[in-house]
Design a protein around this motif. Structure first.
Motif, PDB file in Angstrom:
ATOM      1  N   GLU A  80      -2.124   8.739  12.934  1.00  0.00           N
ATOM      2  CA  GLU A  80      -2.376   7.367  12.515  1.00  0.00           C
ATOM      3  C   GLU A  80      -1.171   6.849  11.736  1.00  0.00           C
ATOM      4  O   GLU A  80      -0.744   7.472  10.763  1.00  0.00           O
ATOM      5  CB  GLU A  80      -3.621   7.279  11.636  1.00  0.00           C
ATOM      6  CG  GLU A  80      -4.892   7.733  12.324  1.00  0.00           C
ATOM      7  CD  GLU A  80      -6.111   7.618  11.424  1.00  0.00           C
ATOM      8  OE1 GLU A  80      -5.964   7.149  10.276  1.00  0.00           O
ATOM      9  OE2 GLU A  80      -7.203   8.006  11.860  1.00  0.00           O
ATOM     10  N   ILE A  81      -0.661   5.718  12.143  1.00  0.00           N
ATOM     11  CA  ILE A  81       0.489   5.107  11.473  1.00  0.00           C
ATOM     12  C   ILE A  81       0.021   3.821  10.814  1.00  0.00           C
ATOM     13  O   ILE A  81      -0.516   2.925  11.471  1.00  0.00           O
ATOM     14  CB  ILE A  81       1.610   4.818  12.485  1.00  0.00           C
ATOM     15  CG1 ILE A  81       2.064   6.115  13.150  1.00  0.00           C
ATOM     16  CG2 ILE A  81       2.787   4.127  11.801  1.00  0.00           C
ATOM     17  CD1 ILE A  81       2.947   5.914  14.344  1.00  0.00           C
ATOM     18  N   LEU A  82       0.214   3.733   9.509  1.00  0.00           N
ATOM     19  CA  LEU A  82      -0.237   2.567   8.766  1.00  0.00           C
ATOM     20  C   LEU A  82       0.673   2.339   7.569  1.00  0.00           C
ATOM     21  O   LEU A  82       1.575   3.138   7.293  1.00  0.00           O
ATOM     22  CB  LEU A  82      -1.689   2.723   8.316  1.00  0.00           C
ATOM     23  CG  LEU A  82      -2.029   3.785   7.264  1.00  0.00           C
ATOM     24  CD1 LEU A  82      -3.396   3.498   6.674  1.00  0.00           C
ATOM     25  CD2 LEU A  82      -2.021   5.189   7.851  1.00  0.00           C
ATOM     26  N   THR A  83       0.426   1.263   6.854  1.00  0.00           N
ATOM     27  CA  THR A  83       1.204   0.979   5.658  1.00  0.00           C
ATOM     28  C   THR A  83       0.302   0.417   4.570  1.00  0.00           C
ATOM     29  O   THR A  83      -0.912   0.250   4.770  1.00  0.00           O
ATOM     30  CB  THR A  83       2.357   0.005   5.975  1.00  0.00           C
ATOM     31  OG1 THR A  83       3.260  -0.036   4.853  1.00  0.00           O
ATOM     32  CG2 THR A  83       1.857  -1.404   6.265  1.00  0.00           C
ATOM     33  N   VAL A  84       0.875   0.145   3.439  1.00  0.00           N
ATOM     34  CA  VAL A  84       0.140  -0.325   2.264  1.00  0.00           C
ATOM     35  C   VAL A  84      -0.548  -1.654   2.573  1.00  0.00           C
ATOM     36  O   VAL A  84       0.077  -2.575   3.108  1.00  0.00           O
ATOM     37  CB  VAL A  84       1.105  -0.514   1.073  1.00  0.00           C
ATOM     38  CG1 VAL A  84       0.354  -0.960  -0.170  1.00  0.00           C
ATOM     39  CG2 VAL A  84       1.876   0.768   0.811  1.00  0.00           C
ATOM     40  N   SER A  85      -1.831  -1.755   2.232  1.00  0.00           N
ATOM     41  CA  SER A  85      -2.561  -3.004   2.476  1.00  0.00           C
ATOM     42  C   SER A  85      -3.242  -3.550   1.227  1.00  0.00           C
ATOM     43  O   SER A  85      -3.777  -4.650   1.252  1.00  0.00           O
ATOM     44  CB  SER A  85      -3.616  -2.795   3.574  1.00  0.00           C
ATOM     45  OG  SER A  85      -4.606  -1.875   3.157  1.00  0.00           O
ATOM     46  N   ARG A  86      -3.223  -2.790   0.135  1.00  0.00           N
ATOM     47  CA  ARG A  86      -3.824  -3.215  -1.128  1.00  0.00           C
ATOM     48  C   ARG A  86      -2.825  -3.011  -2.257  1.00  0.00           C
ATOM     49  O   ARG A  86      -1.809  -2.361  -2.065  1.00  0.00           O
ATOM     50  CB  ARG A  86      -5.116  -2.427  -1.391  1.00  0.00           C
ATOM     51  CG  ARG A  86      -6.257  -2.865  -0.493  1.00  0.00           C
ATOM     52  CD  ARG A  86      -7.537  -2.080  -0.789  1.00  0.00           C
ATOM     53  NE  ARG A  86      -8.673  -2.692  -0.133  1.00  0.00           N
ATOM     54  CZ  ARG A  86      -8.971  -2.534   1.153  1.00  0.00           C
ATOM     55  NH1 ARG A  86      -8.218  -1.758   1.911  1.00  0.00           N
ATOM     56  NH2 ARG A  86     -10.014  -3.131   1.687  1.00  0.00           N
ATOM     57  N   PRO A  87      -3.103  -3.538  -3.450  1.00  0.00           N
ATOM     58  CA  PRO A  87      -2.142  -3.404  -4.549  1.00  0.00           C
ATOM     59  C   PRO A  87      -1.810  -1.938  -4.832  1.00  0.00           C
ATOM     60  O   PRO A  87      -2.701  -1.141  -5.121  1.00  0.00           O
ATOM     61  CB  PRO A  87      -2.882  -4.043  -5.735  1.00  0.00           C
ATOM     62  CG  PRO A  87      -3.866  -4.978  -5.123  1.00  0.00           C
ATOM     63  CD  PRO A  87      -4.288  -4.342  -3.833  1.00  0.00           C
ATOM     64  N   PRO A  88      -0.536  -1.539  -4.747  1.00  0.00           N
ATOM     65  CA  PRO A  88      -0.158  -0.136  -4.962  1.00  0.00           C
ATOM     66  C   PRO A  88      -0.012   0.196  -6.441  1.00  0.00           C
ATOM     67  O   PRO A  88       0.041  -0.701  -7.296  1.00  0.00           O
ATOM     68  CB  PRO A  88       1.188  -0.042  -4.247  1.00  0.00           C
ATOM     69  CG  PRO A  88       1.783  -1.416  -4.408  1.00  0.00           C
ATOM     70  CD  PRO A  88       0.614  -2.374  -4.350  1.00  0.00           C
ATOM     71  N   ALA A  89       0.070   1.500  -6.731  1.00  0.00           N
ATOM     72  CA  ALA A  89       0.237   1.948  -8.115  1.00  0.00           C
ATOM     73  C   ALA A  89       1.549   1.454  -8.704  1.00  0.00           C
ATOM     74  O   ALA A  89       1.623   1.126  -9.892  1.00  0.00           O
ATOM     75  CB  ALA A  89       0.161   3.474  -8.179  1.00  0.00           C
TER      76      ALA A  89
END
Length: 327
Positions: free
Chosen positions: A215-224
Motif C-alpha cells: 500500500e502506497i500512501l501519504t500524510v492525510s491528517r495533521p502530522p506530529a
C-alpha cells in the motif's frame, strides 16, 4: 471522558467501514507506542514504551469481547474490525486471544495495523497469525531513514523488522500481509523517503519480504511535526507505477485522499462520547465525523460546539481543512 475500548466506525481509505479496537486504555498519555513517528496524527509520544511488560492499562481479551458484543450490533454495514487506535496493538500480549474471541461472536474479518516494531519476536508473530489481515508499516530500506521518520525506542532495528516480516510471510498459518509504505515529504532539509534512491532500496527489501500487498500512501491528517508535508499525487502515482512494474498491478494499492464510502448506519448511545472516542484516535474534519458515525449535520454541530466550549477538543487548520483533535 473515559477512554472506551471500542470506537468508530471509521471510514478508512484502505479498509472501508472499520470498527476500531484500542487495547491499551491508560489515560496518562494520548498515545502508547514504541515509535514517535514524525507523521503521526496523534502527535508526540511523551515516553516511548520499550518492552511489552512495561505497558500500563492493558485491556484483557474478556474486555474486548464484551465491549464488542454490544457495540457492533448497533452497526449495520461493517467491513473490518481493526486493532489500532492510540497504541501499537502488538504491545498487548493478549492480542491473539482477543482476535480468537472476536471471531467467536462476529463474522467480520479482523485486521491488525502495526508499526512492525515487534515482528521479530515469535510470540508476536503467533498473535498476528490469528488475524485475517495485517497491515505492517515499512517506510524505508535504510536504517538512517527509518530512524529519522519512525524515531523508534532503543533496541528496535530495521534489520530485525525486515527479518520478522519475512518470517510472517513464511508461516504455515498466517494472515494476508500488506506492507504500508507511508511516503513523507518535508519543507526543510529532512531525509524523506520518496527519492529514487529510497524507492530502489524499498523495492529490494520488499522483494525479500514478498508481501501479499503493498500500500502506497501519504500524510492525510495533521502530522506530529509541522515540517512534514504530503507527497504530491503525481509523485505517488509515479512510485505506484514503479512498484507495479516490479510486483504486478494486482499487488500494489495506491491510496489517495478521499473516502468513497457513504455514511455509516448505526444506532447511537451517547453520541458525544462516540464523537470524542473517534477524535481521540484520529483528528477528523466535521464531514469525516458526520460520515463515520452517521450523524446528521444539524445534530453534530451543537455537539462539536459544546466540546469546543468545554475545551475537551480543539480545532486546528491544515492546508484548507479544519480538523478537530483532543485538547
Amino acid at each position: 471522558m473515559t477512554k472506551r475500548i471500542i470506537y468508530g466506525p471509521i471510514l478508512s481509505r484502505r479498509l472501508g467501514r472499520s470498527l476500531g479496537v484500542d487495547v491499551i486504555k491508560t489515560l496518562e498519555t494520548k498515545k502508547n507506542c514504541n515509535f514517535d513517528c514524525v507523521y503521526c496524527q496523534l502527535g508526540h509520544v511523551p515516553l516511548k514504551i520499550t518492552r511489552t511488560d512495561n505497558v500500563k492499562g492493558v485491556v484483557s481479551p474478556e474486555e474486548v469481547v464484551e465491549g464488542l458484543r454490544t457495540y457492533h450490533k448497533n452497526i449495520e454495514d461493517l467491513d473490518y474490525i481493526t486493532f489500532s487506535g492510540t497504541c501499537e496493538p502488538t504491545l498487548n500480549s493478549g492480542l491473539g486471544e482477543m482476535i480468537k474471541g472476536i471471531k467467536e461472536i462476529s463474522p467480520h474479518p479482523v485486521c491488525v495495523i502495526t508499526n512492525s516494531s515487534l515482528v521479530d519476536k515469535e510470540n508476536i508473530r503467533r498473535n498476528l497469525s490469528e488475524a485475517d489481515l495485517v497491515v505492517a508499516t515499512l517506510v524505508s530500506g535504510y536504517e538512517e531513514t527509518f530512524n529519522a521518520i519512525n524515531r523508534p525506542a532503543e533496541e528496535i532495528t530495521l534489520e530485525n523488522i525486515i527479518n520478522g516480516l519475512k518470517k510472517i510471510r513464511r508461516m504455515d498459518k498466517r494472515p494476508i500481509l500488506s506492507i504500508e509504505v507511508m511516503m513523507v515529504d518535508s519543507n526543510i532539509d529532512f531525509p524523506v523517503n520518496h527519492t529514487e534512491r529510497e524507492i530502489e532500496k524499498l523495492k529490494e527489501v520488499l522483494i525479500e519480504i514478498n508481501p501479499d500487498e503493498i500500500e502506497i500512501l501519504t500524510v492525510s491528517r495533521p502530522p506530529a511535526e509541522d515540517y512534514i508535508i504530503p507527497v504530491s499525487d503525481d509523485r505517488l502515482k509515479q512510485i505506484a507505477t514503479e512498484f507495479e512494474n516490479t510486483f504486478g498491478k494486482e499487488r500494489v494499492k495506491l491510496v489517495l485522499k478521499g473516502v468513497k464510502k457513504s455514511h455509516s448506519k448505526m444506532k447511537h448511545g451517547n453520541i458525544e462520547e462516540e464523537v470524542y472516542d473517534l477524535i481521540m484516535r484520529r483528528p477528523c474534519t466535521f464531514r469525516q465525523i458526520s460520515a463515520s458515525l452517521g450523524i446528521d449535520d444539524k445534530e453534530l454541530k451543537p455537539i462539536i460546539g459544546r466540546m469546543l466550549s468545554s475545551e475537551s477538543i480543539e480545532e486546528t487548520t491544515v492546508g484548507e481543512k479544519n480538523y478537530y483533535k483532543i485538547s
